[in-house]
Write a protein that holds these residues in place. Structure first.
Motif, mmCIF file in Angstrom:
data_model
loop_
_atom_site.group_PDB
_atom_site.id
_atom_site.type_symbol
_atom_site.label_atom_id
_atom_site.label_comp_id
_atom_site.label_asym_id
_atom_site.label_seq_id
_atom_site.Cartn_x
_atom_site.Cartn_y
_atom_site.Cartn_z
ATOM 1 N N PHE A 257 0.821 -1.220 0.000
ATOM 2 C CA PHE A 257 0.000 0.000 0.000
ATOM 3 C C PHE A 257 0.850 1.264 0.000
ATOM 4 N N LEU A 260 1.859 1.853 -3.468
ATOM 5 C CA LEU A 260 0.784 2.439 -4.272
ATOM 6 C C LEU A 260 0.658 3.942 -4.017
ATOM 7 N N ASP A 261 0.717 4.302 -2.712
ATOM 8 C CA ASP A 261 0.637 5.721 -2.364
ATOM 9 C C ASP A 261 1.773 6.510 -2.998
ATOM 10 N N ILE A 263 3.411 5.724 -5.719
ATOM 11 C CA ILE A 263 3.223 5.838 -7.166
ATOM 12 C C ILE A 263 2.244 6.963 -7.495
ATOM 13 N N ASN A 264 1.195 6.991 -6.644
ATOM 14 C CA ASN A 264 0.200 8.026 -6.882
ATOM 15 C C ASN A 264 0.679 9.408 -6.458
ATOM 16 N N ALA B 46 8.722 2.647 -6.132
ATOM 17 C CA ALA B 46 7.473 3.382 -6.237
ATOM 18 C C ALA B 46 7.721 4.881 -6.126
ATOM 19 N N ILE B 53 1.490 0.794 -12.422
ATOM 20 C CA ILE B 53 1.674 -0.116 -11.295
ATOM 21 C C ILE B 53 2.336 -1.412 -11.721
ATOM 22 N N TYR B 57 5.024 -4.600 -10.213
ATOM 23 C CA TYR B 57 4.235 -5.810 -9.994
ATOM 24 C C TYR B 57 5.105 -6.941 -9.420
ATOM 25 N N ILE B 60 5.895 -6.515 -5.823
ATOM 26 C CA ILE B 60 4.678 -6.697 -5.019
ATOM 27 C C ILE B 60 4.431 -8.183 -4.781
#
Lengths: 570, 575
Positions: A257, A260-261, A263-264, B46, B53, B57, B60
């Motif tokens: 997570f 993801l944060d 990346i965003n 990231a 994304i 991958y 992850i």
């Protein structure tokens, strides 16, 4: 956690100190993570190593302070536990002497010693470990959680959810393992003890001609044991698997997570890295709680047992001055009763009236209360009711030191201390001269034995020392009593286990020794009865008859029956 | 015998399983490291804000795989380690039993008593901890260490050397110093503790005497003084481990700083991607933490040595293999005689425990043997059983030397003072006398020894476990169970070695009556300490210092020996 813990004296102050240190420790854990992450992310951003020196220095300093706090906590916990166990030790020993030989006999001397030494050690470790663990668990995860919350709410939520889930799974699996273990307890117990049981019974196996072939059985049972143990370990280890699984899974989830944060663009690397470093730290206290689980349990149980023992009722030793017994002293007991408990046959309505020197035989079937009576008279056991008078002066209890100091006690198996023959004989009078001891040894017929010993009177005897036969041990007890010059003698079955030749010799010695003394002798051996001035016949805890041998025989009652039963042909 | 044999032999025997455990252990650490590595990589990657994304991958998936994999491998590793150790336990038990078995009758062996053997049994279990807590983790750590250094050297030799030295502090120097420092202290601590144990045991056993002496406060003071001393030692130990832990953390922190610095440098040189800095720093932290417990495990080594020493001692005392007897008395079961001809025995020529005993006992004769302790009674019995061999003269059972008889237990049964009742069911205990006995046979002997009612009242009758009944069975009843066993064994000769000591006179009498009734027709050698029941014997003999001083039938002795009359008067004072 254990509520009894909070009853230990001085624990509040200790807890406060530990809590303060834990707070420092927690903040250092966060500082450490924060600055390490800072250094890494600045290097990542392309800064040169020199520019990160400050962050790395702070990281190292935080690490030092954190370790310092941890060490200090251990130190405080150690001293507190040591202090607490020392206090317990003193109290426990004192209690033991109050509870006396009946308690020791019931509990077993090995058990008692183990409780005092191992029990207290276990309890001490429990105190030492659990205080620190308790505070770590209470403070560190929460502190880390709040910090992470300030950095990234989602990560905090994942970790917060993982914790109760993890605990629930651990409990469920723990219960499953326990149910399985309980179900198999009996066969498991048999399997695991089979080997020791075989070794202990080796002599018997040998007599039965089975010793050689028994090895196959051992191999078979060991294999069964291995299978059974593995089956239960499979479940038992699941709880640590759950711990691992959820820890690792939540760290992985947090990492994903965070990625993801990042990346965003909702987050920077520095806080993300801080969270990642802190995530394993979050679970450390709960892992620690799970480790040493058995040690903790043992310690807690030991503590419980010790407290139970300390709370056990003992009768107050009153320092009433009991008059010094002489040939005109009168000793009266009226309506004395002892209640039945784990240790003793009940006694009811015991009456006794003696003046001056007298030999009193106590006889009766097994379980009639002979030993109980001897123990009451020796002050090892409290009477429920009744009136004891010495020279018309009422005595509350015979546990008075001034009474016990006039007594000499010869049980069936007198205890031989691990010490020299000399010190064993002068146990009651450590300052007796060697020639007095020699005289006592001569009186008890020990000279031959002493001469045969490598170092004479200085030879070590007792456990681990030179082995003495039952007769020789009894002679040591006799010499001890002779040297003690005490005027009241208690004997509990002194000769039944001896070979008949030794018994005859000792009996003659003892009868001579009894002269001019007040003697209580409990025995099954009827041959003593003719030499007793008075015989008390016990049945079911009551005195059913008393008188001398001829009278009792003429009564044709309980005593007569007893004699007839024992004298009859096999 | 090789000194380390109790340890090494099993490592060789189970080498494949050891390799498996080591591989699993190494993998567990590597997976944990991999988790932190990929996590660090993932978030760094990231942070570079890749287009999609999909770019992260693989990490992850890696994070999840490593996370779950670590938990699974750690579980499997634990199981395989325990399974291995339990296999070794079986082997060790068999070995210990085989060593102990011939010593059961060896009077001079320290390992004769059950207590001592029980201690050895727990020594074995203790040794298993060596494999689990010291050996396997150490080997795993060394492998991980070696791998780590080689991997560092791949990038930079100087860095690998510094790393090898610093981690070496954690893995070799720390444990070594712990071992040296703890060894002396642990030994002293153990001595102190044993001292406390002995002292307290001595006092508790003699507690009545302490109470009568009225000076037990002296003991308490003395005891506490000794305790203080052991606290002092423990404080020193604590200070040491605390110091060691702090130093370890310094090394750990230093290594992390060094790694980060080094990775920064490599990045600056463009040799590795910047995304690896976090990955390397975090993963190193995890690897190093796995090295921390090694020092504790290694400082336990001296404790294992104690156990090892005891096990080796019993192997040293193992008597030379005796030839297994092969002969069988040719006489009928019903007419087995015992002949002793100038039978003497002594462990050394100086001490004669038995001196020229000549005696002959025919089938069905009942002989009572009396004597003080040390007069040679049990030596005589062991000569008859063949567990001792005469120094001169001979003893023969129907013309054969007892040690040459194929299975002496088929000819001579023994009921001693404390027959051992095994922790199994009542029926299994009785059946030991004849393993293939039917339930009817067991019930029959149960009736003969008057136990049928008592056993019928047990929760599961004959199937009740002994442990539950241990409390319920009195001394006399325990002897009866053992007697039932002897009856099933059905030997022509039965030795009764003071079976009634410690029983009250009436119980003794009833037990004697049962024994005489059930054993009628068999030769009985009954060692007894007094004269209750001797009227029923054919012969009474008194031993003193290895020689027979009085012998004859009861009536005979009563008529001719004044001494015997006086002794008999003690047992039957009023008749």
């Amino acid at each position: 956690m254990d509520k009894a813990l909070f009853k230990v004296k001085g624990i509040r102050a200790v807890l406060a100190k530990l809590a303060a240190l834990t707070v420092i420790q927690a903040s250092m854990i966060m500082t450490q993570a924060f600055y390490l992450a800072a250094a890494i992310s600045s290097l990542f951003g392309g800064d040169s190593f020199h520019r990160t020196a400050r962050e790395l220095a702070i990281f190292f300093l935080a690490l030092t302070i954190r370790q310092g706090a941890a060490v200090w906590k251990k130190h405080i916990a150690f001293h507190f536990a040591a202090y607490a166990s020392e206090t317990l030790h003193a109290a426990l020993l004192e209690k033991l002497f109050r509870l006396g030989p009946r308690f020791v006999k019931k509990e077993g001397s090995g058990q008692t010693v183990t409780l005092v030494i191992e029990g207290i050690t276990k309890y001490r470790h429990y105190l030492e470990l659990s205080l620190v663990k308790l505070l770590n668990m209470a403070l560190i995860p929460m502190a880390i959680m709040i910090f992470i919350l300030s950095l990234n709410a989602r990560s905090a939520v994942i970790l917060t959810l993982a914790l109760p889930l993890l605990v629930i799974f651990m409990i469920l699996l723990g219960l499953a393992a326990k149910t399985k273990a309980d179900r198999q307890y009996e066969s498991y117990h048999l399997l695991s003890n089979h080997f020791v049981d075989s070794l202990r019974g080796l002599e018997t196996l040998k007599y039965l001609g089975l010793a050689k072939s028994h090895v196959n059985k051992i191999a078979y049972v060991s294999e069964q044991y291995r299978k059974a143990t593995l089956a239960s370990l499979k479940i038992a280890f699941l709880s640590s698997f759950a711990l691992d699984f959820f820890t690792m899974l939540s760290i992985a989830t947090v990492a994903v997570f965070l990625g993801l944060d990042l990346i965003n663009g909702d987050m920077y690397l520095h806080p993300a890295l801080t969270i990642l470093i802190l995530a394993p730290e979050f679970f450390v206290p709960i892992r620690e709680l799970g480790s040493d689980y058995h040690a903790t349990l043992d310690g807690r149980n030991a503590g419980k047992k010790i407290m139970e023992l300390l709370e056990r009722e003992t009768f107050q030793e009153l320092d009433t001055l009991v008059p010094v017994w002489d040939s005109s002293t009168n000793f009266t007991i009226k309506g004395l009763s002892v209640q039945y408990d784990d240790y003793a046959t009940a006694l009811e309505d015991i009456e006794l009236n003696v003046t001056g020197a007298k030999t009193i035989g106590i006889i009766g079937a097994s379980g009639a209360g002979k030993s109980t009576l001897i123990d009451v008279l020796s002050g090892f056991l409290k009477q429920e009711s009744g009136n004891i008078q010495i020279n018309q002066q009422r005595v509350e209890t015979l546990a008075a030191k001034s009474w016990q100091r006039q007594l000499s006690y010869i049980p069936q198996h007198p205890y031989i201390f691990h010490d020299t023959v000399l010190n064993n004989i002068r146990f009651y009078h450590p300052d007796a001269q060697a020639n007095e001891v020699y005289e006592a040894a001569r009186y008890a017929g020990l000279l031959d034995v002493i001469e045969s010993l490598p170092e004479g009177l200085a030879t070590m005897i007792g456990d681990g020392g030179r082995h003495l036969s039952g007769g020789q041990e009894q002679r040591i007890a006799l010499a001890r009593s002779f040297l003690g010059k005490r005027s009241i003698i208690m004997l509990d079955e002194p000769t039944a286990h001896l070979d008949i030749e030794t018994e005859l010799e000792l009996k003659e010695k003892m009868l001579d020794f009894f002269k001019g003394k007040l003697v209580f002798l409990a025995t099954h051996r009827l041959h003593w009865m003719r030499d007793m001035d008075e015989i008390i016949v016990l049945e079911h805890g009551r005195i059913v008859e008393s008188g001398d041998h001829e009278q009792l025989l003429a009564n044709k009652s309980v005593y007569y029956q007893l004699v007839k039963a024992q004298e009859g042909e096999v | 015998m090789d000194r380390e044999n109790w340890i090494i032999a099993y490592i060789c025997q189970y080498s494949r399983f050891f390799v498996l455990s080591i591989i699993l252990g190494t993998l567990t650490i590597l997976l944990g490291t991999g988790l932190m590595f990929t996590s660090g990589y993932l978030i760094s990657k990231a942070a570079t804000r890749p287009e999609s994304i999909l770019m992260v991958y693989v990490p992850i998936v890696g994070v999840r795989t490593f996370g779950i994999g670590r938990a699974v491998f750690s579980y499997v590793e634990k199981l395989s380690g325990h399974s291995l150790v339990l296999k070794i336990l079986s082997q060790m038990r068999i070995r210990l039993y085989k060593v102990a078995e011939p010593q059961a009758f060896l009077h001079r062996s320290r390992f004769r008593t059950g207590e001592m053997l029980g201690l050895l049994a727990s020594d074995i279990e203790h040794l298993l901890d060596f494999y689990l807590k010291t050996f396997l983790p150490s080997v795993v750590s060394i492998f991980v260490y070696a791998g780590l250094i080689i991997w560092m050297g791949w990038f930079s030799i100087p860095f690998a050397i510094i790393g090898a030295m610093m981690i070496g502090l954690l893995l070799f120097v720390g444990p070594l110093f712990s071992l040296l420092y703890m060894k002396a202290r642990n030994e002293r601590l153990k001595r102190l503790k044993n001292g406390l144990y002995d002292k307290l045991t001595d006092t508790v056993m003699g507690i009545s005497d302490w109470i009568f002496s009225g000076k037990y406060f002296l003991f308490t003071e003395e005891y506490q003084k000794q305790e203080q001393e052991s606290y002092k030692l423990e404080r020193q130990k604590l200070a040491f481990t605390n110091g060691r832990d702090v130093l370890n953390q310094f090394v750990l922190g230093g290594m992390v700083i060094l790694t980060v610095a080094w990775a920064g440098k490599l990045t600056a040189e463009g040799r590795i991607a910047p995304v690896l800095i976090a990955a390397l720093g975090l993963s190193l932290l995890t690897v190093l933490e796995s090295f921390l417990p090694i020092a504790g495990g290694v400082s336990e080594l001296p404790a294992y040595q104690d156990s090892l020493r005891r096990l080796e001692a019993i192997e040293r005392e193992k008597p030379p293999e005796k030839e297994v007897g092969t002969e069988k008395p040719s006489a009928q079961q019903q007419s087995i005689s015992i002949e002793m001809e100038r039978l003497s025995f002594g462990y050394s020529p100086g001490e004669q425990l038995l001196n020229e005993i000549t005696l002959s006992i025919n089938q069905g004769e009942k002989v009572a043997i009396l004597g003080r302790s040390g007069s040679g009674k049990s030596t005589l019995l062991h000569l008859i059983l063949g567990s001792l061999s005469p120094s001169s003269g001979e003893v023969k059972i129907s013309g054969l030397h007892p040690c040459r008889i194929e299975s002496i237990a088929n000819w001579v049964g023994v009921l001693n003072q404390k027959p051992y009742l095994f922790n199994t069911t009542v029926i299994n205990n009785i059946r030991l006398g004849k393993p293939d006995a039917t339930i009817e046979e067991v019930q029959e002997v149960g009736r003969m020894v008057d136990l049928d009612e008592i056993i019928a009242n047990l929760p599961n009758g004959y199937e009740t476990l002994m442990e539950e009944t241990g409390q319920r069975f009195s001394g006399g009843e325990r002897q009866r169970i053992a007697l039932a066993r002897i009856l099933l064994q059905d030997t022509p000769i039965v030795i009764l070695d003071e079976p009634t000591v410690g029983l009250d006179p009436l119980t003794e009498k009833r037990l004697l009556a049962t024994m005489l009734k059930t054993l009628s027709g068999k030769t009985i050698l009954w060692v007894t300490h007094h004269l209750a029941g001797v009227e029923k014997m054919d012969k009474v003999l008194f031993l003193e210092r290895g020689t027979i001083t009085m012998q004859g039938s009861h009536h005979n002795l009563l008529e001719t020996e004044e001494r015997y009359r006086r002794l008999y008067k003690l047992d039957r004072p009023f008749s």
